[in-house]
Motif scaffolding. Structure first.
Motif, PDB file in Angstrom:
ATOM      1  N   ASN A 190       0.814  -1.261   0.096  1.00  0.00           N
ATOM      2  CA  ASN A 190       0.157   0.008   0.161  1.00  0.00           C
ATOM      3  C   ASN A 190       0.852   1.190   0.021  1.00  0.00           C
ATOM      4  N   LEU A 191       2.012   1.253  -0.078  1.00  0.00           N
ATOM      5  CA  LEU A 191       3.028   2.378  -0.002  1.00  0.00           C
ATOM      6  C   LEU A 191       3.459   2.743  -1.258  1.00  0.00           C
ATOM      7  N   ALA A 192       3.561   3.873  -1.690  1.00  0.00           N
ATOM      8  CA  ALA A 192       3.531   4.474  -2.891  1.00  0.00           C
ATOM      9  C   ALA A 192       4.948   4.113  -3.684  1.00  0.00           C
ATOM     10  N   ARG A 193       6.169   4.012  -2.804  1.00  0.00           N
ATOM     11  CA  ARG A 193       7.216   3.548  -3.368  1.00  0.00           C
ATOM     12  C   ARG A 193       7.473   2.186  -4.057  1.00  0.00           C
ATOM     13  N   THR A 194       6.552   1.492  -3.541  1.00  0.00           N
ATOM     14  CA  THR A 194       6.562  -0.117  -4.327  1.00  0.00           C
ATOM     15  C   THR A 194       5.942   0.200  -5.626  1.00  0.00           C
ATOM     16  N   ARG A 195       4.764   0.983  -5.851  1.00  0.00           N
ATOM     17  CA  ARG A 195       4.212   0.979  -7.225  1.00  0.00           C
ATOM     18  C   ARG A 195       4.950   1.982  -7.942  1.00  0.00           C
ATOM     19  N   ALA A 196       5.846   2.808  -7.379  1.00  0.00           N
ATOM     20  CA  ALA A 196       6.573   3.626  -8.404  1.00  0.00           C
ATOM     21  C   ALA A 196       7.689   2.942  -8.844  1.00  0.00           C
ATOM     22  N   THR A 197       8.247   1.791  -7.950  1.00  0.00           N
ATOM     23  CA  THR A 197       9.388   1.154  -8.693  1.00  0.00           C
ATOM     24  C   THR A 197       8.715  -0.029  -9.547  1.00  0.00           C
ATOM     25  N   ALA A 198       7.465  -0.513  -9.408  1.00  0.00           N
ATOM     26  CA  ALA A 198       6.789  -1.512 -10.370  1.00  0.00           C
ATOM     27  C   ALA A 198       6.636  -0.493 -11.793  1.00  0.00           C
ATOM     28  N   ALA A 199       6.181   0.427 -11.653  1.00  0.00           N
ATOM     29  CA  ALA A 199       5.979   1.492 -12.955  1.00  0.00           C
ATOM     30  C   ALA A 199       7.492   1.640 -13.439  1.00  0.00           C
ATOM     31  N   ALA A 200       8.245   2.056 -12.760  1.00  0.00           N
ATOM     32  CA  ALA A 200       9.839   2.113 -13.590  1.00  0.00           C
ATOM     33  C   ALA A 200      10.314   0.763 -14.341  1.00  0.00           C
ATOM     34  N   ILE A 201       9.894  -0.252 -13.712  1.00  0.00           N
ATOM     35  CA  ILE A 201      10.319  -1.712 -14.320  1.00  0.00           C
ATOM     36  C   ILE A 201       9.499  -1.957 -15.719  1.00  0.00           C
ATOM     37  N   PHE A 202       8.104  -1.344 -15.523  1.00  0.00           N
ATOM     38  CA  PHE A 202       7.226  -1.402 -16.962  1.00  0.00           C
ATOM     39  C   PHE A 202       8.047  -0.644 -17.676  1.00  0.00           C
ATOM     40  N   ALA A 203       8.167   0.869 -17.278  1.00  0.00           N
ATOM     41  CA  ALA A 203       8.845   1.596 -18.251  1.00  0.00           C
ATOM     42  C   ALA A 203      10.191   1.257 -18.964  1.00  0.00           C
ATOM     43  N   ALA A 204      10.893   0.071 -18.225  1.00  0.00           N
ATOM     44  CA  ALA A 204      12.247  -0.332 -18.694  1.00  0.00           C
ATOM     45  C   ALA A 204      11.807  -1.267 -19.564  1.00  0.00           C
ATOM     46  N   GLY A 205      10.532  -2.053 -19.919  1.00  0.00           N
ATOM     47  CA  GLY A 205      10.479  -2.746 -20.911  1.00  0.00           C
ATOM     48  C   GLY A 205       9.514  -3.902 -20.621  1.00  0.00           C
ATOM     49  N   TYR A 206       9.329  -4.125 -19.173  1.00  0.00           N
ATOM     50  CA  TYR A 206       8.214  -5.272 -18.857  1.00  0.00           C
ATOM     51  C   TYR A 206       6.700  -4.784 -19.130  1.00  0.00           C
ATOM     52  N   PRO A 207       5.985  -5.661 -19.640  1.00  0.00           N
ATOM     53  CA  PRO A 207       4.867  -5.296 -20.299  1.00  0.00           C
ATOM     54  C   PRO A 207       3.874  -4.880 -18.871  1.00  0.00           C
ATOM     55  N   GLU A 208       3.233  -3.709 -19.048  1.00  0.00           N
ATOM     56  CA  GLU A 208       2.497  -3.164 -17.804  1.00  0.00           C
ATOM     57  C   GLU A 208       1.633  -4.098 -17.443  1.00  0.00           C
ATOM     58  N   GLN A 209       1.540  -4.370 -16.034  1.00  0.00           N
ATOM     59  CA  GLN A 209       0.651  -5.435 -15.481  1.00  0.00           C
ATOM     60  C   GLN A 209      -0.119  -4.776 -14.388  1.00  0.00           C
ATOM     61  N   GLU A 210      -1.406  -5.336 -14.150  1.00  0.00           N
ATOM     62  CA  GLU A 210      -2.400  -5.148 -13.164  1.00  0.00           C
ATOM     63  C   GLU A 210      -1.700  -5.454 -11.840  1.00  0.00           C
ATOM     64  N   LEU A 211      -1.668  -4.387 -10.835  1.00  0.00           N
ATOM     65  CA  LEU A 211      -1.101  -4.676  -9.718  1.00  0.00           C
ATOM     66  C   LEU A 211      -2.062  -4.961  -8.200  1.00  0.00           C
ATOM     67  N   GLU A 212      -1.868  -6.057  -7.802  1.00  0.00           N
ATOM     68  CA  GLU A 212      -2.487  -6.421  -6.661  1.00  0.00           C
ATOM     69  C   GLU A 212      -1.903  -5.743  -5.532  1.00  0.00           C
ATOM     70  N   ILE A 213      -2.728  -4.953  -4.492  1.00  0.00           N
ATOM     71  CA  ILE A 213      -2.053  -4.272  -3.640  1.00  0.00           C
ATOM     72  C   ILE A 213      -2.112  -5.074  -2.367  1.00  0.00           C
ATOM     73  N   GLU A 214      -1.191  -5.561  -1.602  1.00  0.00           N
ATOM     74  CA  GLU A 214      -1.209  -6.453  -0.194  1.00  0.00           C
ATOM     75  C   GLU A 214      -0.624  -5.521   0.856  1.00  0.00           C
ATOM     76  N   PRO A 215      -1.582  -5.055   1.538  1.00  0.00           N
ATOM     77  CA  PRO A 215      -0.851  -4.225   2.887  1.00  0.00           C
ATOM     78  C   PRO A 215      -0.034  -5.017   3.742  1.00  0.00           C
ATOM     79  N   ASP A 216      -0.562  -6.276   3.815  1.00  0.00           N
ATOM     80  CA  ASP A 216       0.282  -7.102   4.947  1.00  0.00           C
ATOM     81  C   ASP A 216       1.886  -7.225   4.479  1.00  0.00           C
ATOM     82  N   LEU A 217       2.173  -6.919   3.220  1.00  0.00           N
ATOM     83  CA  LEU A 217       3.635  -7.068   2.993  1.00  0.00           C
ATOM     84  C   LEU A 217       4.252  -5.648   3.128  1.00  0.00           C
ATOM     85  N   ALA A 218       3.766  -4.684   3.592  1.00  0.00           N
ATOM     86  CA  ALA A 218       4.326  -3.345   3.799  1.00  0.00           C
ATOM     87  C   ALA A 218       5.414  -3.298   4.909  1.00  0.00           C
ATOM     88  N   GLU A 219       6.285  -2.365   5.050  1.00  0.00           N
ATOM     89  CA  GLU A 219       7.367  -2.385   5.828  1.00  0.00           C
ATOM     90  C   GLU A 219       6.996  -2.003   7.226  1.00  0.00           C
TER      91      GLU A 219
END
Length: 212
Positions: free
Chosen positions: A60-89
């Protein structure tokens, strides 16, 4: 032997400098723009290295979504993201946002050799490493059950990746804090039947030396 369920855990990218001067814990802080530009090659490697297809999970923390977005921008096909708060810091309660040098007077236990505080510490209003390990372990078990035999990419945090290793290996919090989890490092766990296997910790691209 059943097909393994493979989990690909990536620690989010480096956060911005003012956040790094504090214990930010589960606060929502931004990524470092300069590091995003400097680490372009690493994002391209992750875009190539990660499995396709895969189910993608962020916290649920934006830094993980931003990191995923950067990987997609680098060439991985963009994916739907499941948000799992229990994996937060780890939630650091009243410690969140304080400067590093302000922590020592608040500790009840001697600090860990490789971490600013012991695994046994429970920050006021926050959670201990054992609490973190319990919620992260439950989340991993849910993901494994939902995606048995498949691949799951998880963009998470240093604490939750250490907790994942602790869950898989049955480690104490003190032992788990001995793992150094790098930003953008890739940790791979495999669930085979009832058992966990550690395939890699901090996997990174390797460039051969120039012997000339």
């Amino acid at each position: 032997m059943p097909d393994p369920t493979r989990l690909f855990l990536i620690r989010h990218a480096l956060v911005e400098p003012s956040a790094r001067a504090t214990f930010y814990g589960s606060l929502d802080v931004a990524l470092c723009d300069l590091a995003l530009r400097q680490e372009a090659a690493l994002y391209r490697w992750l875009a190539f290295r990660l499995p396709r297809p895969a189910h993608w999970v962020v916290t649920n923390l934006a830094r993980t979504r931003a990191t995923a977005a950067a990987i997609f921008a680098a060439g991985y096909p963009e994916q739907e993201l499941e948000i799992e708060p229990d994996l937060a810091e780890q939630h650091l309660g009243e410690w969140q946002g304080i400067a590093h040098e302000a922590l020592a007077v608040r500790l009840r236990h001697a600090p860990h050799p490789f971490w600013p505080h012991a695994a046994e510490e429970t920050p006021p209003g926050g959670e201990s490493f054992a609490d973190l390990q319990a919620r992260v372990g439950a989340a991993l078990e849910r993901l494994v059950a939902a995606h048995a035999g498949g691949d799951v990419v998880i963009v998470a945090h240093g604490g939750s990746i250490r907790a994942s290793l602790a869950h898989a290996l049955g480690l104490t919090g003190h032992q788990a804090l001995a793992f150094s989890i790098r930003n953008l490092g890739l940790t791979r766990l495999e669930r085979v039947g009832a058992d966990w296997r550690i395939a890699a910790v901090n996997e990174e691209p390797w460039t051969p030396p120039d012997w000339e």
